[in-house]
Scaffold this active site. Structure first.
Site, short mmCIF file in Angstrom:
data_model
loop_
_atom_site.label_atom_id
_atom_site.label_comp_id
_atom_site.label_asym_id
_atom_site.label_seq_id
_atom_site.Cartn_x
_atom_site.Cartn_y
_atom_site.Cartn_z
CD GLU A 1 -2.74 1.15 2.50
OE1 GLU A 1 -2.75 0.17 3.28
OE2 GLU A 1 -3.44 2.16 2.67
NE ARG B 1 2.80 -8.43 10.40
CZ ARG B 1 2.78 -7.27 9.72
NH1 ARG B 1 3.70 -6.36 9.93
NH2 ARG B 1 1.84 -7.02 8.86
CE LYS C 1 2.80 0.15 5.11
NZ LYS C 1 2.36 -0.01 3.72
P1 ATP Z 1 1.27 -1.82 8.08
O1 ATP Z 1 0.41 -2.83 8.80
O2 ATP Z 1 2.38 -1.27 8.88
O3 ATP Z 1 0.51 -0.80 7.30
P2 ATP Z 1 1.25 -3.56 5.89
O4 ATP Z 1 1.54 -4.97 6.15
O5 ATP Z 1 -0.18 -3.21 5.77
O6 ATP Z 1 1.99 -2.69 6.97
P3 ATP Z 1 1.60 -3.32 3.11
O7 ATP Z 1 2.11 -2.19 2.31
O8 ATP Z 1 0.16 -3.66 2.98
O9 ATP Z 1 1.97 -3.01 4.61
O10 ATP Z 1 2.49 -4.60 2.87
C1 ATP Z 1 2.79 -5.11 1.60
C2 ATP Z 1 3.16 -6.55 1.73
O11 ATP Z 1 4.25 -6.71 2.61
C3 ATP Z 1 2.02 -7.35 2.30
O12 ATP Z 1 1.89 -8.53 1.52
C4 ATP Z 1 2.43 -7.67 3.68
O13 ATP Z 1 1.93 -8.89 4.09
C5 ATP Z 1 3.95 -7.67 3.59
N1 ATP Z 1 4.54 -7.29 4.86
C6 ATP Z 1 4.34 -6.16 5.55
N2 ATP Z 1 5.02 -6.17 6.72
C7 ATP Z 1 5.67 -7.36 6.77
C8 ATP Z 1 6.54 -7.99 7.72
N3 ATP Z 1 6.87 -7.38 8.87
N4 ATP Z 1 7.04 -9.20 7.43
C9 ATP Z 1 6.72 -9.80 6.27
N5 ATP Z 1 5.92 -9.28 5.34
C10 ATP Z 1 5.39 -8.07 5.57
MG MG Z 2 -1.62 -3.60 4.38
#
Ligand code: ATP
Ligand code: MG
Length: 557
Positions: free
Chosen positions: A37, A263, A273
């Site tokens: 995102e 994760r 984020k």
């Molecule tokens: P936040 O919850 O902080 O907004 P997010 O997971 O929603 O982070 P995205 O931009 O949606 O952030 O993530 C893109 C991809 O990266 C998704 O497929 C997510 O599952 C993966 N991802 C995000 N954080 C992690 C992590 N700590 N470890 C492994 N994969 C991750």
């Molecule tokens: Mg997300």
């Protein structure tokens, strides 16, 4: 065939699924995706997902898409879209022509929503957000049906179109799936599919005032792109039935398979984020690329290499259970890489002047120094030596304790690549601080050994006083003092000593032309890289990581 290609890659449950799907012929070719995102910079957790998705595509001759999951126009910015692409490329991955935006599917998604309504499987609901939550029930209590649940298809079609046309206020109407308010899985209790947001979108402009929710968008975007394996983190396990439900209603088979993995969590840092944005907005750090940030931009500026990050992601593997990985492992991977690739140099962070009284005034000689003992091709360089040199303040003690073998009054040590020197006198200022040392050198010890076979117990790094350059050195440590900074108040968990700036450092004169991003091992001190702020007039180095490898030490115990 994939089995041969991957003979030396450790297997995991996701690889097992893929290999099975290829061998049964369920898929001829796999297609994965990385779906960020665009509401922040990528961090090391994302790197795990990138290495996994792009790595699988590479190893099984498939494709990996980069898809921006841009359904929330309020928090998303073009700056993020650009940084994300830069970071994925920097990590060493390439999506080729497969760059997509969920917003490209808004028309199709609208069409699928209409299709659901026509099937009697979605309805326009006028409960407020709070009421929807209230009606939803809890883990132990079933939910209650919305009073709007049994509207006719015609009425729903008309209301949904009016939502789209901007006739209603934000929050007054939503489109919900009609599934089961008594489902044991709360996600399945008539989830919201569309909400009104009278906000322009960075790609679709003013075209839409209704935007699809993540759960509705994600599965359909995957299906539209022909994704075979949709790999996501464990929090989405409860959403999987919804993912499948939506596709079953409106999308022809075959459907992508959602697979969850744990994760990455890393000690001494945060990965949300929202929290990272808070650190940036409150000025706790200098920006998304502050070298203390766990973002890829921050790690890059700190001096991390893509190879080290990929190696780290490989070593942590993928599992089904959440855990916290020791930050020391990430640093270990970095040292392993830099040890092979970084050129050695000498730098003095906190200089103490030494005047070598028996060395001729005005004379300069050049001693040969090895650039990288692990890389014969790296060659040697010449380092100027003269009567006045700087050594590290910490390398001298007036009254040394038993185990301190470095310089002290009357003691002899080796200067790396140069001579033995012996401290003959100590000069103090009015307050009793040591400001300078006097020494003599032994001309017979050039290169670092004495013809009479006498030994010294320490080898010090040094630079010539005049023939060296001033530099600023920024010493970084963990941003947080607490192993899990998510416990308690984020800002109270900050490490007050996460940055120390040294402005009087000295580096070898041949560092004149270094470029931002270049990496070095400062002998005996650690790995350092040239910061973005560095100019030939004012050199600036970041300490990437000290030499002491706490992770390797733990493994040997
Ligand atoms: P936040 O919850 O902080 O907004 P997010 O997971 O929603 O982070 P995205 O931009 O949606 O952030 O993530 C893109 C991809 O990266 C998704 O497929 C997510 O599952 C993966 N991802 C995000 N954080 C992690 C992590 N700590 N470890 C492994 N994969 C991750
Ligand atoms: Mg997300």
């Amino acid at each position: 065939m994939p089995m041969d290609v991957n003979a030396n890659i450790p297997s995991n449950f996701i690889r097992n699924i893929i290999e099975q799907d290829l061998s049964t012929g369920k898929h001829k070719k796999i297609v994965t995706r990385f779906p960020p995102e665009p509401n922040g910079y990528l961090h090391i957790g994302h790197a795990k997902s990138i290495c996994l998705n792009f790595g699988l595509a590479r190893d099984y001759q498939g494709t990996c898409h980069l898809r921006f999951d841009d359904t929330n126009p309020e928090k998303e910015e073009v700056e993020y879209i650009e940084s994300i692409q830069e970071d994925v490329r920097w990590l060493g991955f390439d999506w080729g022509e497969h760059l997509y935006f969920a917003s490209d599917y808004f028309d199709q998604l609208y069409h699928y929503a209409v299709e659901l309504i026509k099937q009697g499987k979605a309805y326009v609901c006028e409960l407020s957000g709070d009421e929807i939550r209230e009606y939803r029930g809890t883990l132990t209590q079933p939910g209650k049906d919305s009073p709007y649940r049994n509207r006719s298809v015609e009425e729903n079609l008309e209301l949904f179109e009016r939502m789209r046309n901007g006739e209603f206020e934000e929050g007054s109407h939503v489109l919900r799936a009609k599934i089961d308010m008594a489902s044991p899985n709360v996600v399945m209790r008539d989830p919201v599919l569309y909400r009104i947001k009278k906000v322009p979108h960075h790609r679709t402009g003013d075209k839409w005032c209704i935007y699809p929710m993540y759960d509705f968008t994600h599965c359909l975007s995957d299906a539209i792109e022909g994704i075979t394996h949709s790999i996501c983190t464990l929090e989405f396990e409860n959403n999987r039935p919804l993912y499948e439900w939506i596709l079953e209603q409106v999308f022809p088979e075959p459907h992508p398979q959602q697979i969850e993995f744990a994760r990455l969590n890393l000690s001494y840092t945060v990965m949300s984020k929202r929290k990272l944005l808070q650190l940036v907005e409150q000025g706790v750090v200098s920006g998304w690329d502050d070298p203390r940030m766990p973002t890829l931009a921050g790690l890059r500026r700190r001096g991390f290499t893509p190879a080290a990050i990929r190696d780290f992601c490989e070593r942590i593997g993928v599992a089904k259970a959440n855990s916290i990985v020791d930050y020391a492992l990430l640093e270990h991977c970095l040292r392993e890489d830099l040890n092979m690739t970084a050129k050695r140099t000498m730098a003095v962070l906190r200089p103490l002047k030494v005047v070598i009284e028996n060395y001729p005034e005005g004379q300069v000689e050049y001693v040969e120094a090895v650039n990288n003992p692990n890389d014969p091709d790296a060659g040697t360089r010449l380092v100027p030596f003269a009567r006045e040199i700087f050594i590290e303040r910490d390398d001298f003690m007036v009254d040394p304790p038993k185990k301190f073998f470095r310089l002290a009054p009357g003691r002899e040590v080796r200067l790396r690549f140069a001579y033995f020197i012996k401290c003959t006198d100590v000069i103090y200022d009015d307050e009793g601080n040591v400001v300078e040392l006097r020494a003599v050198y032994d001309p017979e010890t050039k290169g670092g050994s004495a013809p009479d076979g006498r030994k010294v117990k320490a080898t010090l790094h040094w630079v010539a006083a005049e023939h060296s350059l001033p530099a600023e050195v920024r010493l970084y440590d963990h941003l947080f003092a607490k192993e899990d900074p998510n416990e308690g108040d984020l800002l109270e968990n900050l490490n007050p000593a996460s940055l120390e700036i040294l402005t009087d450092a000295r580096v070898e004169v041949n560092m004149q032309d270094v470029q931002p991003g270049e990496k070095f091992q400062f002998e005996r001190l650690g790995y350092f890289c040239v910061d973005l702020d560095s100019t030939p007039e004012r050199l600036v180095f970041n300490r990437t990581v000290p030499l002491r490898d706490t992770w390797a030490k733990l493994q040997r115990k």
